[in-house]
Design a protein around this motif. Structure first.
Motif, PDB file in Angstrom:
ATOM      1  N   ARG A  72      34.300  37.178  34.371  1.00  0.00           N
ATOM      2  CA  ARG A  72      36.038  37.508  34.110  1.00  0.00           C
ATOM      3  C   ARG A  72      36.512  38.494  36.021  1.00  0.00           C
ATOM      4  O   ARG A  72      36.065  38.996  35.847  1.00  0.00           O
ATOM      5  CB  ARG A  72      36.051  38.469  32.977  1.00  0.00           C
ATOM      6  CG  ARG A  72      37.741  39.128  32.689  1.00  0.00           C
ATOM      7  CD  ARG A  72      37.681  40.483  32.378  1.00  0.00           C
ATOM      8  NE  ARG A  72      37.329  40.154  30.786  1.00  0.00           N
ATOM      9  CZ  ARG A  72      37.978  40.023  30.011  1.00  0.00           C
ATOM     10  NH1 ARG A  72      39.384  39.595  29.975  1.00  0.00           N
ATOM     11  NH2 ARG A  72      37.502  39.939  28.723  1.00  0.00           N
ATOM     12  N   ARG A  75      41.796  41.807  34.569  1.00  0.00           N
ATOM     13  CA  ARG A  75      41.087  42.606  33.156  1.00  0.00           C
ATOM     14  C   ARG A  75      41.887  42.433  32.165  1.00  0.00           C
ATOM     15  O   ARG A  75      43.151  43.391  32.695  1.00  0.00           O
ATOM     16  CB  ARG A  75      40.602  43.980  33.338  1.00  0.00           C
ATOM     17  CG  ARG A  75      40.165  44.150  34.659  1.00  0.00           C
ATOM     18  CD  ARG A  75      39.326  46.276  35.048  1.00  0.00           C
ATOM     19  NE  ARG A  75      38.218  45.720  35.636  1.00  0.00           N
ATOM     20  CZ  ARG A  75      36.842  46.041  35.388  1.00  0.00           C
ATOM     21  NH1 ARG A  75      36.824  46.167  34.101  1.00  0.00           N
ATOM     22  NH2 ARG A  75      35.774  46.038  35.770  1.00  0.00           N
ATOM     23  N   ASP A  76      42.197  41.870  31.467  1.00  0.00           N
ATOM     24  CA  ASP A  76      42.849  41.371  30.855  1.00  0.00           C
ATOM     25  C   ASP A  76      42.466  41.037  29.371  1.00  0.00           C
ATOM     26  O   ASP A  76      41.718  39.816  29.152  1.00  0.00           O
ATOM     27  CB  ASP A  76      44.317  40.124  30.771  1.00  0.00           C
ATOM     28  CG  ASP A  76      45.507  40.309  29.763  1.00  0.00           C
ATOM     29  OD1 ASP A  76      45.007  40.378  28.846  1.00  0.00           O
ATOM     30  OD2 ASP A  76      46.876  39.740  30.685  1.00  0.00           O
ATOM     31  N   ASN A  77      42.436  42.090  28.205  1.00  0.00           N
ATOM     32  CA  ASN A  77      41.448  41.699  27.019  1.00  0.00           C
ATOM     33  C   ASN A  77      42.144  40.489  25.830  1.00  0.00           C
ATOM     34  O   ASN A  77      41.336  39.978  25.126  1.00  0.00           O
ATOM     35  CB  ASN A  77      41.438  42.947  26.271  1.00  0.00           C
ATOM     36  CG  ASN A  77      40.740  44.009  27.106  1.00  0.00           C
ATOM     37  OD1 ASN A  77      40.076  43.697  27.416  1.00  0.00           O
ATOM     38  ND2 ASN A  77      41.074  45.454  26.536  1.00  0.00           N
TER      39      ASN A  77
END
Length: 437
Positions: A72, A75-77
């Motif tokens: 990843r 950082r984007d859930n």
């Protein structure tokens, strides 16, 4: 003619060029465009036949790296890895918003770097429509002007109208871009002439849009139409007779419902009553009550006049077939009663003339009496019997149905109830009296 060495070099160059073209096609990644509804989830897939020992990478429209292979980068859930192999890299984006729309890039870092684009289109869901322009009740024959509006659609939605189960043709829609620069507000107008049949009918505005799929978004407005009243007069009882009480009820409909009633009698200028009571009561009918009664019902939309004809001479109306039927029955009963009365008179006369033979007295009472005494005794015994027979005759007459007696023209009370009692040794007595029901 070229030297053999030069010819060999050219042949090797062509082979190398052909081999490089084939390698480039096998190393070219492939993607597909996707469409997603705002709030939904989109899956982006990138495939390559020959990765050439290189990793695949996904980047967003701002050229920020989302995933490099299994790693990843952003950082984007909302962004998750779906699949990562040397030949495929698939990621998902959930809770998609309008800002996620754009071109996403899949890259493979060979020499040179090769890329493929995937266009993500985000559909804006239209808001529930709203209807404007209707505030007060509309009078019949007036024109209703209604407006329907829905915001937030992308692309611009379509609006359609219905009144009850009937489609209405609206005007050309107005489309305006929302402040976010991505969605649109759509406005539609409709006009129609109102009738009293439109009262309590719902006018519906519905939004049609591809983002709604099998669902529907609509809103309704119930119409309130004011119209002139109508009325009828209902008599109770339906067939009034002389001496009875009659109630005339003025049944009025309308919007608003009439609250004022004026009763008059044709030929008279004096009102019978003027109040909120729609019922006119005539407590004891007689022939002077015959005539035409008028009810005028009034509301804010106007007045209506209805009439009722009362004829006391026709107190008990019946159809011609019913009257013929009762006349036949009455005639038959009259003949039977007449024959019975004649038979009773003949029988009484016969018994009087044959005193000793027709009604013999007990042997114990007549033994040893002279013939003259026996005849006198028999005559005295027959007198109560003859009287009783004549008293029974009125009972038979009063037992005839009222309708039949009326067809004979007999002035006998229709409510008469007959009671006959028979005592020992005599024919008995009979009483009849009239009792009101």
């Amino acid at each position: 003619m070229l030297p053999p060495a030069l010819t060999l070099l050219l042949l090797l160059g062509c082979l190398a060029a052909g081999s490089g073209t084939l390698s480039q096609d096998e190393s070219q990644p492939t993607t597909s465009d996707e469409t997603v509804v705002a709030g939904g989830t989109v899956v982006l897939k990138c495939k390559v036949e020959d990765p050439d020992d290189s990793s695949l990478q996904w980047s967003n429209p701002a050229q920020q790296t989302l995933y490099f292979g299994e790693k990843r980068a952003l950082r984007d859930n909302r962004i998750q890895l779906v699949k990562s192999t040397p030949n495929e890299l698939a990621i998902s984006i959930s809770n998609v918003v309008l800002a996620d729309e754009g071109e996403y890039t899949c890259s493979i870092f060979t020499m040179p770097v090769r890329t493929a684009k995937a266009l993500v289109t985000v559909l804006g869901i239209p808001q529930n429509p709203q209807i404007f322009g209707y505030e007060l009740p509309i009078r019949e024959t007036e024109t209703a002007q209604l407006t329907c509006r829905s915001s937030g659609s992308k692309p611009a939605a379509q609006l359609r109208w219905k009144k009850g189960n009937k489609e209405l043709q609206g005007g050309a829609p107005e489309v305006m871009e929302d402040s976010n620069g991505k969605t649109f507000t759509v406005t539609s107008h409709v006009e129609f002439t109102v009738t009293k049949d439109d009262n309590d009918v719902e006018v519906t505005c519905t939004v049609d849009h591809e983002s709604l799929q099998n669902s529907e978004r609509s809103t309704s407005q119930k119409l309130q139409v004011h119209f002139k009243p109508t009325a009828t007069i209902e008599p109770d009882p339906p067939y009034p007779r002389e001496g009875e009480e009659l109630r005339l009820q003025c049944e009025a409909q309308g919007n608003p419902i009439p609250q004022e009633f004026l009763w008059t009698k044709e030929g008279s200028d004096v009102p019978l009553n003027l109040n909120t009571n729609r019922v006119l009561t005539l407590p004891f009918l007689n022939k002077s009550d015959s005539g035409t009664y008028i009810c005028m019902a009034t509301s804010t939309m106007g007045s209506v006049v209805v009439r009722y004809n009362l004829d006391i001479n026709d107190a008990s109306p019946m159809s011609s077939s019913s009257g013929t039927y009762h006349a036949v029955i009455g005639g038959v009963v009259a003949v039977i009663v007449f024959l019975l009365l004649s038979l009773l008179i003949v029988l009484a006369h016969y018994l009087i003339r044959h005193k000793g033979k027709a009604w013999p007295l007990p042997t114990a009472q007549l033994t040893g009496w002279p013939l003259r005494d026996r005849r006198e005794k028999a005559a005295k015994s027959l007198s109560p019997m003859a009287l009783g027979l004549f008293l029974i005759a009125p009972c038979l007459l009063l037992s005839v149905p009222c309708s039949s007696r009326a067809s004979w023209g007999l002035a006998l009370p229709c409510e008469a109830q007959v009671f006959c009692f028979h005592g020992p040794g005599a024919a008995g007595a009979c009483w009849a009296w009239s009792m009101r029901s």
